[in-house]
Design an enzyme around this catalytic site. Structure first.
Site, PDB file in Angstrom:
ATOM      1  N   LYS A   1       0.736  -1.108   0.030  1.00  0.00           N
ATOM      2  CA  LYS A   1      -0.157   0.102   0.115  1.00  0.00           C
ATOM      3  C   LYS A   1       0.973   1.241   0.011  1.00  0.00           C
ATOM      4  CE  LYS A   1      -2.955   2.653   3.172  1.00  0.00           C
ATOM      5  NZ  LYS A   1      -4.251   2.702   2.485  1.00  0.00           N
TER       6      LYS A   1
ATOM      7  N   GLU B   1     -20.903  13.068  13.419  1.00  0.00           N
ATOM      8  CA  GLU B   1     -20.091  11.918  13.568  1.00  0.00           C
ATOM      9  C   GLU B   1     -18.728  12.348  13.786  1.00  0.00           C
ATOM     10  OE1 GLU B   1     -21.058   8.859  10.955  1.00  0.00           O
ATOM     11  OE2 GLU B   1     -23.168   9.530  10.918  1.00  0.00           O
TER      12      GLU B   1
ATOM     13  N   ARG C   1      -6.285   0.224  -0.791  1.00  0.00           N
ATOM     14  CA  ARG C   1      -7.167   0.564   0.103  1.00  0.00           C
ATOM     15  C   ARG C   1      -7.208  -0.931   0.871  1.00  0.00           C
ATOM     16  NH1 ARG C   1     -10.285   3.377   2.981  1.00  0.00           N
ATOM     17  NH2 ARG C   1     -12.117   2.346   3.395  1.00  0.00           N
TER      18      ARG C   1
ATOM     19  N   HIS D   1     -19.536  11.000  -3.761  1.00  0.00           N
ATOM     20  CA  HIS D   1     -18.237  10.613  -4.317  1.00  0.00           C
ATOM     21  C   HIS D   1     -17.382  11.394  -5.174  1.00  0.00           C
ATOM     22  CE1 HIS D   1     -20.649   7.012  -3.044  1.00  0.00           C
ATOM     23  NE2 HIS D   1     -19.521   6.786  -2.240  1.00  0.00           N
TER      24      HIS D   1
ATOM     25  N   CYS E   1     -24.888   9.834   0.643  1.00  0.00           N
ATOM     26  CA  CYS E   1     -24.407   8.998   1.679  1.00  0.00           C
ATOM     27  C   CYS E   1     -23.803  10.141   2.575  1.00  0.00           C
ATOM     28  CB  CYS E   1     -23.353   8.171   1.005  1.00  0.00           C
ATOM     29  SG  CYS E   1     -22.702   7.023   2.303  1.00  0.00           S
TER      30      CYS E   1
HETATM   31  N1  GLN Z   1     -24.143   7.702   8.617  1.00  0.00           N
HETATM   32  C1  GLN Z   1     -23.015   7.287   7.839  1.00  0.00           C
HETATM   33  C2  GLN Z   1     -22.016   8.650   7.416  1.00  0.00           C
HETATM   34  O1  GLN Z   1     -23.140   9.424   7.029  1.00  0.00           O
HETATM   35  C3  GLN Z   1     -23.377   6.468   6.925  1.00  0.00           C
HETATM   36  C4  GLN Z   1     -22.333   5.999   5.974  1.00  0.00           C
HETATM   37  C5  GLN Z   1     -22.583   5.027   4.777  1.00  0.00           C
HETATM   38  O2  GLN Z   1     -23.465   4.790   4.798  1.00  0.00           O
HETATM   39  N2  GLN Z   1     -21.526   4.100   4.494  1.00  0.00           N
HETATM   40  O3  GLN Z   1     -21.166   8.416   7.378  1.00  0.00           O
HETATM   41 ZN    ZN Z   2     -24.141   5.584   2.426  1.00  0.00          ZN
END
Ligand code: GLN
Ligand code: ZN
Length: 764
Positions: free
Chosen positions: A19, A493, A524, A703, A735
């Site tokens: 890596k 988070e 990765r 992404h 996401c």
């Molecule tokens: N709650 C997570 C975040 O927002 C969900 C991540 C995911 O779905 N891979 O990071």
């Molecule tokens: Zn997600």
């Protein structure tokens, strides 16, 4: 007597040397020769690690991916890179990831700007390969450079080499016909190249070649079964002996087909197909080598050696020299060496085996078979003690947890009222506008967050200072969200390094390795937590963070949890009880957290099931059973709350059509899903299936660094509104935003919020 061998060794290196070498090269911090040297050193070291075996794999090493290596061997490069000059390794990286090293970009004009290869999961593992691309005109040309160079290296080092290649049928099956043409039409051309390849290997004095055909453990259409017969007749040239390797499951209806192919040996994964051993021996010709995968190549537990010997000894008597033994599959899917673990809980460590230890088990088993158990009595005694200790350890067995699982009944996963009643109560309480806006949970993991975490880990700041730093980040995300005008906020988070590890660390029954890395794709790697015992939750895990965030705003604050199925699917799990049992234990533990959040006044709770789909079994006939317990686990986690509490779930993949009914069965009030990359194509699932609850189809592809415009989002939502009533739609990204920068997130969410306003203003 029994021949020992291995199907493949982890290539990343015990300290992830590959890596770091890849990434240094890509960043222009090292030369191509440096990288090539690291590869050679790793191969040499890994062959030394396998020196006790009768045959070691050659060709299992890859600078990115073994399927991509096979594409290069077969000369099957995507159209877009065919004219490239420059170095072969640079072109290989261009196919894999769109670009090679910065230092190789003198070719940027002629060989740059190319799309990265599509990546997908290797069967039901967490390894991702680069999908081979075909069209009706695809021609193959043999390129033996890589394989022959590695063979020559092995020869110098005195390795008893068994080259490993991906078989022609699996190779075709895993690829994609870009023009929708019939891939099987390419088989005659392809098998011709394979035959040439085998001749080239024979020319190097190779006796055995391992040909991987794991597709044989899946349901095959008749024309694909016929392809096996056709391909292997063409490869039956007598140049070399072929060991046809199957793994990841039983052969079932494909067993007679596999047994009848004109190959000299057949490998069966007895972790998943022990009950097929006798049938296979009867079905195969009397001179066929039978290789049995007797050590699990996909988990990290010690093998019960005497348990294996009890059934293997009679088989060895029957087969004599025809018996080979090996791990069930390539060891690519396990960490390298348990010996490097310094901090791992000693008791748990004594129950584990990584790649190096798994190969030691193979040699002990072989010695017991060939020279009798007495010759390895010390090893067997140590193994017996470890297996017994694990079985009876109070760390593994928690009677209270077992009793709680036994008490589970259908009522536990049942909401008190039907969705329509709940929705009315929630609407009255939450008072949200039409097209409410929210995010999926995480906000950018800033340098400050990472810095505070590493300081805390290193002991240079104490817990209070760390909490302070995280609270500051939480306050920042709340401020930003209020300024943006989002309707339902999240805490962001900041305190979570990883959505599974974070919970694992706080649950009893989990352990963590320091160096237990496994390659996921390219450079990765992931370090799955180890679920070793009955799961319980000593105390609340998220309540303090969420209530702190909630105290900073008058807007609804969404509690954020990872669901049981996702925690399970991203961990190394127990082999001494069904996955479903471990999942139910996780469900009960996360359920307690849900109820604690509710008690603390949190009105909206999101339970992420990002990995629910990837747990689907390889065979469709087993999907039902998996989905039943997976959905039940989610329901147990989520559905103990009052009608007024709104449950969200989030999934990040776009193929729903085949599991949409199960997702509806989860009965979450709101589901947020990934859709933006497919331009709402995914919503096709909702044409035939009337999804009853609320949906937030992702409108911002997190992404990509691109910032979506308001118009784009409005357009996507209007498409969604053609299928789902507007009063059941939410507006949110695909996401979490942890991998993005605030400078990207703010303009993107600004577009999203104004899009929602436009939608409201124009809603009829
Ligand atoms: N709650 C997570 C975040 O927002 C969900 C991540 C995911 O779905 N891979 O990071
Ligand atoms: Zn997600």
């Amino acid at each position: 007597m029994a021949t020992t061998h291995n199907l493949g060794f982890p290539r990343i290196g015990a300290k992830r040397e590959l890596k770091f070498a890849q990434e240094a090269y890509w960043k222009g911090q090292s030369t191509r020769d440096d990288l090539i040297q690291v590869g050679a050193d790793l191969r040499a070291r890994h062959w030394r690690d396998q020196a006790a075996l009768d045959l070691a794999p050659v060709g299992d090493f890859a600078f990115y991916d073994q399927v991509l290596d096979m594409s290069f061997t077969l000369g099957n490069l995507p159209e877009r890179v065919r004219g490239f000059h420059g170095d072969a390794l640079d072109n290989y990286f261009r196919v894999a990831r769109g670009r090679s090293a910065q230092s190789a970009e003198e070719h940027a004009e002629c060989c740059g700007g190319v799309a990265a290869g599509e990546m997908t999961k290797w069967f039901d593992t967490n390894y991702h390969y680069i999908v081979p691309e075909f069209d009706a005109a695809t021609q193959f040309t043999l390129d033996t450079t890589r394989l022959l160079a590695q063979l020559a290296e092995a020869k110098v080092l005195g390795v008893k080499a068994k080259p490993v290649i991906i078989g022609p049928v699996t190779y075709l099956a895993l690829g994609k016909a870009k023009d929708g043409s019939d891939k099987l039409a390419l088989l005659p051309r392809l098998q011709h190249i394979y035959a040439e390849l085998l001749t080239a290997l024979a020319g190097q004095g190779v006796e055995w070649v391992q040909v991987d055909e794991p597709i044989l453990v899946t349901e095959l259409a008749p024309e694909w079964q016929a392809a096996f017969t056709q391909a292997y007749q063409a490869l039956d040239t007598g140049a070399v002996k072929l060991l046809l390797a199957t793994y990841f499951g039983p052969l079932k209806e494909n067993l007679p087909l596999a047994a009848g192919l004109p190959v000299q040996g057949l490998h069966l994964d007895t972790i998943n197909a022990r009950d097929e051993v006798d049938t296979l021996i009867l079905a195969a010709p009397a001179d066929r080598v039978i290789s049995l995968g007797v050590v699990n190549g996909r988990n990290i537990w010690k093998t019960d050696l005497e348990g294996v010997l009890a059934w293997l000894e009679p088989v060895a008597k029957t087969l004599g020299d025809r018996l080979w033994i090996a791990p069930s599959c390539s060891l690519l899917h396990v960490p390298v060496d348990l010996g490097n673990e310094r901090k791992l809980d000693a008791e748990v460590k004594s129950w584990l085996a990584f790649a190096v230890q798994k190969l030691e088990e193979i040699t002990v088993l072989a010695a017991a078979l060939s020279q009798g158990r007495a010759t390895v009595e010390a090893e067997l005694a140590a193994n017996r003690a470890a297996i017994a200790a694990r079985r009876t350890s109070p760390r593994v067995n928690n009677p209270a947890v077992k009793a709680a699982v036994a008490r589970i009944d259908a009522a536990l996963g049942q909401r008190k009222s039907a969705y329509a009643d709940r929705a009315a109560k929630q609407a009255a309480l939450l008072n949200l506008p039409l097209f409410p806006t929210t995010t999926i949970g995480s906000f950018p993991q800033t340098i400050e967050i990472r810095h505070a975490r590493s300081q805390f880990k290193a002991g240079s700041i104490d817990a209070a200072a760390y909490t302070e730093a995280m609270r500051a980040e939480i306050a920042r995300s709340v401020r930003e969200q209020e300024a943006l005008g989002l309707d339902v906020l999240v805490h962001g988070e900041a305190e979570r390094n990883d959505m599974v590890e974070y919970f694992g660390e706080q649950l009893d029954g989990y352990a963590f390795s320091q160096g237990g890395w496994v390659q996921s794709y390219g450079s990765r790697c992931v370090k799955p937590p180890i679920l070793f015992g009955d799961i319980s939750r000593p105390k609340a895990m998220t309540v303090d963070w969420i209530t702190y965030a909630a105290s900073l705003t008058a807007k609804p604050m969404k509690g954020m949890l990872t669901g049981p199925v996702t925690i399970l699917n991203w961990s190394f799990v127990r082999d001494d009880q069904p996955r479903s049992t471990s999942c139910l234990q996780l469900a009960l533990a996360i359920r307690e957290e849900v109820l604690d959040l509710e008690k603390a006044g949190v009105r909206i709770i999101q339970i992420d099931e990002a990995a629910l789909r990837e747990g689907l079994p390889l065979r469709r006939s087993q999907w039902r059973e998996y989905l039943d317990w997976a959905v039940e686990s989610f329901r147990i986690t989520a559905n103990g709350v009052a009608d007024e509490t709104q449950i969200h779930t989030h999934m990040c993949y776009s193929e729903f059509n085949d599991i949409i009914a199960s997702i509806a069965d989860m009965d979450a009030d709101v589901i947020t899903i990934e859709t933006s990359r497919s331009d709402m194509e995914l919503l096709g699932a909702f044409d035939d299936f009337n999804y009853p609850n609320q949906i937030g189809p992702g409108v911002y592809d997190i992404h990509s660094p691109n910032i979506p415009t308001e118009d784009h989002i409005v357009g996507l939502m209007r498409k969604a509104a053609e299928r789902i009533p507007a009063d059941r739609l939410w507006v949110n990204p695909d996401c979490g935003l942890k991998t993005r920068q605030w400078t990207e997130v703010i303009p993107a969410l600004t577009s999203m919020v104004s899009a929602a306003k436009t939608l409201r203003a124009t809603a009829s």
